[in-house]
Design an enzyme around this catalytic site. Structure first.
Site, PDB file in Angstrom:
ATOM      1  N   SER A  43       0.832  -1.202   0.000  1.00 29.47           N
ATOM      2  CA  SER A  43       0.000   0.000   0.000  1.00 29.47           C
ATOM      3  C   SER A  43       0.869   1.254   0.000  1.00 29.47           C
ATOM      4  O   SER A  43       1.604   1.493  -0.965  1.00 29.47           O
ATOM      5  CB  SER A  43      -0.954  -0.061   1.197  1.00 29.47           C
ATOM      6  OG  SER A  43      -1.964   0.901   1.095  1.00 29.47           O
ATOM      7  N   HIS A  87      -7.238  -6.099   0.105  1.00 29.07           N
ATOM      8  CA  HIS A  87      -6.098  -5.266   0.473  1.00 29.07           C
ATOM      9  C   HIS A  87      -5.321  -5.812   1.666  1.00 29.07           C
ATOM     10  O   HIS A  87      -4.087  -5.831   1.665  1.00 29.07           O
ATOM     11  CB  HIS A  87      -6.600  -3.858   0.788  1.00 29.07           C
ATOM     12  CG  HIS A  87      -5.554  -2.801   0.737  1.00 29.07           C
ATOM     13  ND1 HIS A  87      -4.954  -2.395  -0.433  1.00 29.07           N
ATOM     14  CD2 HIS A  87      -4.988  -2.037   1.715  1.00 29.07           C
ATOM     15  CE1 HIS A  87      -4.078  -1.444  -0.178  1.00 29.07           C
ATOM     16  NE2 HIS A  87      -4.076  -1.200   1.119  1.00 29.07           N
TER      17      HIS A  87
END
Length: 422
Positions: A188, A392
């Site tokens: 990320s 994610h």
């Protein structure tokens, strides 16, 4: 990005009614009559810092402090070798530097424990593992002259993290190991900071053997949860408002939140399903979600960040570009020499990049990943995780993350090491 719904809900509840919340904890403990909340020491893992956590499981760990050119003092954690394999101290090994996401820390890579945490897996595979911590998180809250209680301490976004922090830590890892190059793994924001680094300082291309981007975040035209996207058009206004009212840091590491996780989210708690439901806010994958580990994760996540880091992502969502932080027109001229914040020059990125994305990841839409790949100047390969529901946070905590992602990452790194050895 982090489990914002659960975290903010717990924080707000705790702030609003601390006595009631504390009493509820006591009732929960009494009603379940548990001597050990998990029976196997997991609750202890929630309260241990990274070095203590690594030592608990029998791995070597070293702690380093490095100072940036703008006087932030950053902490790095190192696992120099494995415990069961590749465990000879002092042996020469390929170096890998790992960088966490927003609101996170080096704990991301070890919190799931041996055999699951990527840092442990890499150590057993023969890598010298270095874990970075960005300015402002729980391990990097020091400065030579500024205090975290001062607004000036928080005047940074992931622009400074990529342009200053990451190069500083990479240089330190290379100096300590005597190597000229290393592998990079980011998750990320840890990928965003890499793209920032090479866009602004292309000389660092020569220090990177390979880069594996887990859930790569740069362009966010199609990415992001609904709440973040709704706030994006107002990111500059919100950033100024937060500054005016003194909100400079968001979601620091919290003992209250850790205790909330221990009581509300542990196995056997009647409220555990509420913790599961909170995951819908950022994408929930019941197939990969290990609910037993939530109390441990909440002991380490969130780890703190500046409000400006979130604002910077909001600016990029609004502009549909990948650009430096927009201050004001006057300040932009003073800092950048231009009225508008300049775009990052992704064509400067020449090191080999591998973009690992997941179809269910709301932070990395495939159209944004494709755009990123197109603008990167060197070799950039897109790799889709072979599970439609992968999201994610599964890159860090998914039950099958090793077989679905990590084994591929290790194969990629070892293929480059074979070329270097030849």
């Amino acid at each position: 990005m982090s489990r914002l719904g659960l975290l903010m809900g717990c924080c707000l509840l705790g702030i609003a009614e601390p006595k009631t919340f504390s009493s509820y904890f006591d009732d929960q403990i009494q009603s379940n009559h548990l001597q050990d909340l998990h029976g196997h020491g997991l609750i202890e893992d929630a309260s241990l810092k990274v070095p203590e956590l690594v030592r608990k499981y029998g791995y070597p760990v070293e702690v380093y402090e490095v100072t940036t050119r703008d006087d932030y003092i950053l902490t790095m954690h190192r696992i120099p070798h494995g415990k069961d394999r590749h465990n000879t101290a002092g042996a020469q090994r390929p170096v890998v530097f790992m960088m966490h996401g927003i609101l996170s820390s080096s704990a991301d890579w070890v919190v799931m424990g041996p055999g699951k945490g990527l840092a442990y897996i890499l150590a057993e595979e023969g890598f010298d593992v270095w874990l970075g911590n960005a300015r402002g998180n729980r391990y990097s809250r020091s400065h030579r002259s500024l205090d975290p209680d001062e607004a000036g301490f928080w005047e940074f976004s992931w622009d400074e993290i990529g342009n200053i922090d990451v190069p500083t830590m990479i240089d330190h890892a290379l100096a300590q190991t005597g190597k000229q190059q290393l592998h990079y793994i980011g998750h990320s924001q840890g990928t965003t900071s890499f793209f920032v680094m090479l866009s602004l300082q292309p000389q660092y291309n020569y220090k990177i053997i390979s880069m594996n981007a887990l859930a790569p975040v740069a362009y966010m035209t199609h990415s992001g949860p609904i709440l973040l996207r709704a706030a994006a058009p107002f990111s500059n206004i919100l950033n100024r408002l937060f500054t005016l009212i003194g909100i400079n840091e968001v979601l620091p590491n919290s003992r209250m939140l850790r205790e909330a996780g221990e009581q509300l989210c542990r196995d056997g708690a009647t409220t555990q399903d509420l913790c599961d439901l909170a995951m819908f806010i950022v994408g929930w994958n019941s197939e990969q979600f290990n609910k037993t580990m939530v109390p441990v994760q909440l002991g380490h996540i969130p780890a703190g960040a500046s409000a400006r880091q979130l604002a910077h992502y909001g600016q990029n969502m609004r502009s549909k570009q990948f650009s430096r932080f927009h201050h004001s027109y006057l300040k932009n001229i003073l800092i950048y020499g231009t009225i508008e914040a300049p775009l990052y020059d992704l064509s400067n990125i020449r090191a080999p990049v591998h973009l690992h994305y997941a179809a269910a990841d709301i932070f990395t839409h495939i159209d944004d990943v494709n755009k990123l790949q197109f603008h990167i100047g060197g070799s950039a390969q897109i790799i889709r995780v072979p599970l439609e529901s992968f999201n994610h946070f599964d890159f860090l905590w998914g039950i099958d993350a090793k077989t679905l992602v990590y084994d591929k990452v290790i194969d990629i790194m070892k293929s480059y090491d074979q070329i270097h050895e030849a």
